[in-house]
Design a protein around this motif. Structure first.
Motif, short mmCIF file in Angstrom:
data_model
loop_
_atom_site.label_atom_id
_atom_site.label_comp_id
_atom_site.label_asym_id
_atom_site.label_seq_id
_atom_site.Cartn_x
_atom_site.Cartn_y
_atom_site.Cartn_z
N ARG A 5 0.86 -1.19 0.00
CA ARG A 5 0.00 0.00 0.00
C ARG A 5 0.89 1.24 0.00
NH1 ARG A 5 -4.47 1.72 4.54
NH2 ARG A 5 -4.81 3.80 3.72
N ILE A 6 0.47 2.24 -0.72
CA ILE A 6 1.20 3.51 -0.78
C ILE A 6 0.47 4.52 0.10
CG2 ILE A 6 1.93 5.41 -2.27
CD1 ILE A 6 2.16 3.32 -4.52
N PHE A 7 1.24 5.26 0.89
CA PHE A 7 0.71 6.25 1.82
C PHE A 7 1.25 7.63 1.46
CE2 PHE A 7 0.73 2.24 4.02
CZ PHE A 7 -0.48 2.22 4.69
N PRO A 8 0.43 8.67 1.60
CA PRO A 8 0.93 10.04 1.42
C PRO A 8 2.04 10.31 2.43
CG PRO A 8 -1.47 10.01 1.49
CD PRO A 8 -1.00 8.64 1.90
N GLY A 9 2.99 11.14 2.06
CA GLY A 9 4.15 11.41 2.91
C GLY A 9 3.86 12.42 4.01
N ARG A 10 2.91 12.10 4.86
CA ARG A 10 2.54 12.95 5.99
C ARG A 10 2.67 12.14 7.28
NH1 ARG A 10 -2.34 13.39 3.02
NH2 ARG A 10 -3.36 12.57 4.88
N SER A 11 2.95 12.83 8.38
CA SER A 11 3.17 12.14 9.65
C SER A 11 1.94 11.38 10.13
CB SER A 11 3.66 13.11 10.72
OG SER A 11 2.71 14.13 10.93
N ASP A 12 0.73 11.86 9.81
CA ASP A 12 -0.46 11.14 10.25
C ASP A 12 -0.60 9.79 9.55
OD1 ASP A 12 -1.09 12.61 7.82
OD2 ASP A 12 -3.20 12.16 8.20
N GLN A 13 0.11 9.60 8.47
CA GLN A 13 0.02 8.34 7.73
C GLN A 13 0.85 7.23 8.35
OE1 GLN A 13 -2.23 7.82 5.03
NE2 GLN A 13 -2.89 9.62 6.19
N VAL A 14 1.72 7.56 9.29
CA VAL A 14 2.48 6.53 10.01
C VAL A 14 1.49 5.66 10.80
CG1 VAL A 14 4.23 6.08 11.77
CG2 VAL A 14 4.58 7.91 10.08
N ARG A 15 0.54 6.29 11.45
CA ARG A 15 -0.49 5.54 12.19
C ARG A 15 -1.31 4.69 11.23
NH1 ARG A 15 -4.43 7.65 16.79
NH2 ARG A 15 -2.47 8.67 17.24
N ALA A 16 -1.65 5.24 10.07
CA ALA A 16 -2.40 4.48 9.07
C ALA A 16 -1.61 3.26 8.61
CB ALA A 16 -2.76 5.37 7.88
N ALA A 17 -0.31 3.40 8.47
CA ALA A 17 0.53 2.26 8.06
C ALA A 17 0.53 1.18 9.15
CB ALA A 17 1.96 2.73 7.77
#
Length: 135
Positions: A5-17
């Motif tokens: 899965r690809i995540f936007p390069g934002r800090s909130d996306q660490v939790r999503a990962a």
């Protein structure tokens, strides 16, 4: 089994990962270790590479088989290479820095870790062996 899965390069996306991995690996005996390492790798991608710049992204890959789980984070490259920063003398103020020790955590928790890539893109892999009773 394999997921990516690809995540936007934002800090909130660490939790999503982490949530992505937690759902896929529910019941894996060392899931907490996997999630902590994934967190470190994703944060490193954002802090040290172009993935953390506006419009950047990072990818998470998870491979799960009978003997292990491997999590990989692919970033958009940067000027430095992933390396474990050695522990230094605690009397040195730089040794007390809050950052720069993430790969020590990865090295301590994962069965093995490695990286591949170029200055334009690189992937850091961390593998966790499944305990023998769970195979």
């Amino acid at each position: 089994m394999y997921w990516r899965r690809i995540f936007p390069g934002r800090s909130d996306q660490v939790r999503a990962a982490r949530t992505f991995a937690a759902c896929l690996l529910d019941g894996f005996p060392v899931l907490d270790d996997v999630l902590l390492v994934l967190d470190e790798l994703a944060v490193n991608a954002l802090r040290h590479t172009r993935s953390g710049r506006p419009g950047g992204c990072f990818a998470v890959e998870i491979r799960h088989d009978l003997t292990s789980v491997t999590v990989s984070v692919t970033d958009q490259g940067g000027p430095t290479i992933p390396r474990v920063r050695p522990l230094t003398d605690a009397c040195d103020p730089a040794a007390l820095a809050e950052s720069g020790r993430g790969l020590l955590t990865v090295e301590a928790l994962a069965t093995s870790w490695s990286w591949t890539g170029t200055p334009c893109s690189r992937t850091v892999h961390a593998t966790f062996a499944a305990p023998a009773a769970c195979r």
